[in-house]
Design a protein around this motif. Structure first.
Motif, PDB file in Angstrom:
ATOM      1  N   LYS A  70       0.855  -1.193   0.000  1.00 14.99           N
ATOM      2  CA  LYS A  70       0.000   0.000   0.000  1.00 14.99           C
ATOM      3  C   LYS A  70       0.888   1.238   0.000  1.00 14.99           C
ATOM      4  CE  LYS A  70      -4.280  -1.571   0.943  1.00 14.99           C
ATOM      5  NZ  LYS A  70      -5.455  -1.256   0.198  1.00 14.99           N
ATOM      6  N   TYR A  71       0.500   2.233  -0.786  1.00 15.26           N
ATOM      7  CA  TYR A  71       1.199   3.510  -0.836  1.00 15.26           C
ATOM      8  C   TYR A  71       0.305   4.572  -0.213  1.00 15.26           C
ATOM      9  CZ  TYR A  71       4.401   1.141  -3.943  1.00 15.26           C
ATOM     10  OH  TYR A  71       5.308   0.249  -4.462  1.00 15.26           O
ATOM     11  N   THR A  72       0.895   5.473   0.559  1.00 17.41           N
ATOM     12  CA  THR A  72       0.156   6.485   1.301  1.00 17.41           C
ATOM     13  C   THR A  72       0.536   7.875   0.819  1.00 17.41           C
ATOM     14  OG1 THR A  72       0.203   5.039   3.228  1.00 17.41           O
ATOM     15  CG2 THR A  72      -0.359   7.339   3.629  1.00 17.41           C
ATOM     16  N   CYS A  73      -0.459   8.753   0.628  1.00 17.43           N
ATOM     17  CA  CYS A  73      -0.198  10.139   0.254  1.00 17.43           C
ATOM     18  C   CYS A  73       0.421  10.853   1.452  1.00 17.43           C
ATOM     19  CB  CYS A  73      -1.490  10.844  -0.157  1.00 17.43           C
ATOM     20  SG  CYS A  73      -1.273  12.607  -0.496  1.00 17.43           S
ATOM     21  N   LYS A  74       1.517  11.572   1.210  1.00 12.98           N
ATOM     22  CA  LYS A  74       2.198  12.233   2.322  1.00 12.98           C
ATOM     23  C   LYS A  74       1.478  13.483   2.810  1.00 12.98           C
ATOM     24  CE  LYS A  74       5.698  14.797  -0.339  1.00 12.98           C
ATOM     25  NZ  LYS A  74       7.164  14.905  -0.504  1.00 12.98           N
ATOM     26  N   TYR A  75       0.474  13.940   2.081  1.00 14.72           N
ATOM     27  CA  TYR A  75      -0.253  15.128   2.507  1.00 14.72           C
ATOM     28  C   TYR A  75      -1.558  14.813   3.231  1.00 14.72           C
ATOM     29  CZ  TYR A  75       2.968  17.294  -0.786  1.00 14.72           C
ATOM     30  OH  TYR A  75       4.093  17.682  -1.456  1.00 14.72           O
ATOM     31  N   CYS A  76      -2.319  13.823   2.736  1.00 14.33           N
ATOM     32  CA  CYS A  76      -3.639  13.579   3.314  1.00 14.33           C
ATOM     33  C   CYS A  76      -3.817  12.188   3.922  1.00 14.33           C
ATOM     34  CB  CYS A  76      -4.724  13.804   2.262  1.00 14.33           C
ATOM     35  SG  CYS A  76      -4.754  12.558   0.961  1.00 14.33           S
ATOM     36  N   GLY A  77      -2.891  11.263   3.631  1.00 10.52           N
ATOM     37  CA  GLY A  77      -2.982   9.927   4.206  1.00 10.52           C
ATOM     38  C   GLY A  77      -3.789   8.925   3.402  1.00 10.52           C
ATOM     39  N   MET A  78      -4.299   9.323   2.248  1.00 11.52           N
ATOM     40  CA  MET A  78      -5.051   8.381   1.414  1.00 11.52           C
ATOM     41  C   MET A  78      -4.134   7.223   1.007  1.00 11.52           C
ATOM     42  SD  MET A  78      -6.894   9.067  -2.194  1.00 11.52           S
ATOM     43  CE  MET A  78      -7.241   7.694  -3.251  1.00 11.52           C
ATOM     44  N   SER A  88      -3.149   9.325  -9.542  1.00 15.71           N
ATOM     45  CA  SER A  88      -4.171   9.676 -10.540  1.00 15.71           C
ATOM     46  C   SER A  88      -5.168  10.688  -9.994  1.00 15.71           C
ATOM     47  CB  SER A  88      -4.902   8.429 -11.031  1.00 15.71           C
ATOM     48  OG  SER A  88      -5.654   7.851  -9.992  1.00 15.71           O
ATOM     49  N   GLY A  89      -5.312  10.730  -8.680  1.00 18.04           N
ATOM     50  CA  GLY A  89      -6.280  11.651  -8.082  1.00 18.04           C
ATOM     51  C   GLY A  89      -5.652  12.913  -7.529  1.00 18.04           C
ATOM     52  N   ARG A  90      -6.483  13.918  -7.349  1.00 17.73           N
ATOM     53  CA  ARG A  90      -6.022  15.190  -6.779  1.00 17.73           C
ATOM     54  C   ARG A  90      -6.224  15.182  -5.270  1.00 17.73           C
ATOM     55  NH1 ARG A  90      -4.147  18.626 -10.476  1.00 17.73           N
ATOM     56  NH2 ARG A  90      -4.789  18.183 -12.600  1.00 17.73           N
ATOM     57  N   CYS A  91      -5.305  15.852  -4.577  1.00 18.32           N
ATOM     58  CA  CYS A  91      -5.270  15.836  -3.108  1.00 18.32           C
ATOM     59  C   CYS A  91      -5.900  17.108  -2.525  1.00 18.32           C
ATOM     60  CB  CYS A  91      -3.823  15.705  -2.643  1.00 18.32           C
ATOM     61  SG  CYS A  91      -3.631  15.644  -0.858  1.00 18.32           S
ATOM     62  N   GLN A  92      -6.813  16.913  -1.563  1.00 10.84           N
ATOM     63  CA  GLN A  92      -7.472  18.063  -0.941  1.00 10.84           C
ATOM     64  C   GLN A  92      -6.554  18.832   0.001  1.00 10.84           C
ATOM     65  OE1 GLN A  92     -10.838  16.708   1.260  1.00 10.84           O
ATOM     66  NE2 GLN A  92      -9.676  15.291   2.513  1.00 10.84           N
ATOM     67  N   LYS A  93      -5.469  18.201   0.462  1.00  8.79           N
ATOM     68  CA  LYS A  93      -4.543  18.873   1.384  1.00  8.79           C
ATOM     69  C   LYS A  93      -3.199  19.190   0.727  1.00  8.79           C
ATOM     70  CE  LYS A  93      -6.598  16.942   5.518  1.00  8.79           C
ATOM     71  NZ  LYS A  93      -6.394  16.192   6.754  1.00  8.79           N
ATOM     72  N   HIS A  94      -3.187  19.295  -0.591  1.00  9.71           N
ATOM     73  CA  HIS A  94      -1.946  19.575  -1.316  1.00  9.71           C
ATOM     74  C   HIS A  94      -1.442  20.972  -0.953  1.00  9.71           C
ATOM     75  CE1 HIS A  94       0.833  20.095  -4.683  1.00  9.71           C
ATOM     76  NE2 HIS A  94       0.837  18.766  -4.737  1.00  9.71           N
ATOM     77  N   PRO A  95      -0.112  21.155  -0.860  1.00 14.66           N
ATOM     78  CA  PRO A  95       0.431  22.477  -0.494  1.00 14.66           C
ATOM     79  C   PRO A  95       0.087  23.596  -1.482  1.00 14.66           C
ATOM     80  CG  PRO A  95       2.188  20.827  -0.647  1.00 14.66           C
ATOM     81  CD  PRO A  95       0.921  20.149  -0.989  1.00 14.66           C
ATOM     82  N   LYS A 100      -5.411  21.253  -5.841  1.00 13.71           N
ATOM     83  CA  LYS A 100      -4.583  21.918  -6.853  1.00 13.71           C
ATOM     84  C   LYS A 100      -3.339  21.124  -7.219  1.00 13.71           C
ATOM     85  CE  LYS A 100      -6.571  26.176  -6.693  1.00 13.71           C
ATOM     86  NZ  LYS A 100      -6.712  27.358  -7.383  1.00 13.71           N
ATOM     87  N   GLY A 101      -3.212  19.920  -6.678  1.00 14.72           N
ATOM     88  CA  GLY A 101      -2.087  19.048  -7.010  1.00 14.72           C
ATOM     89  C   GLY A 101      -2.466  17.610  -6.776  1.00 14.72           C
ATOM     90  N   ARG A 102      -1.672  16.713  -7.277  1.00 20.80           N
ATOM     91  CA  ARG A 102      -1.964  15.284  -7.143  1.00 20.80           C
ATOM     92  C   ARG A 102      -1.440  14.730  -5.824  1.00 20.80           C
ATOM     93  NH1 ARG A 102      -4.002  13.334 -11.804  1.00 20.80           N
ATOM     94  NH2 ARG A 102      -3.615  14.528 -13.673  1.00 20.80           N
TER      95      ARG A 102
END
Length: 107
Positions: A70-78, A88-95, A100-102
């Motif tokens: 499993k891979y985890t997004c470093k900004y939101c934890g998805m 492939s998806g955009r992150c709601q907690k992107h800097p 505004k970013g993946r």
């Protein structure tokens, strides 16, 4: 004790290196799109469809983490099963701002 010829040591060393090289096949992944490559040079030579500057406006970036289940997004934890599906998806907690970013894989 018998003396061995220098050539026999060279043959043994060569076979050992060949065996270890074939057993140590490693995959290299792009951090932006998750595409798999056989070498770092092939990864960095191509342009990436998910580059932050725009599609194909920059080169692939080496993901420096290890292969995981499993891979985890470093900004939101998805979490996702692959880097490509995560990015492939955009992150709601992107800097850069809300969506505004993946998603970016954590190491």
């Amino acid at each position: 004790m018998k003396k061995r010829k220098a050539g026999s040591w060279l043959v043994i060393l060569t076979l050992t290196l060949l065996c270890s090289a074939s057993a140590d096949k490693k995959n290299y992944y792009c951090e932006y799109c998750g595409q798999k490559f056989a070498s770092v040079s092939s990864l960095t030579s191509g342009r990436c469809q998910r580059h932050p500057d725009g599609a194909f406006k920059g080169r692939h970036k080496l993901y420096e983490g290890t292969e995981k289940e499993k891979y985890t997004c470093k900004y939101c934890g998805m979490q996702s099963n692959s880097i490509s599906s995560l990015t492939s998806g955009r992150c709601q907690k992107h800097p850069n701002g809300y969506f505004k970013g993946r998603h970016t894989p954590a190491l």
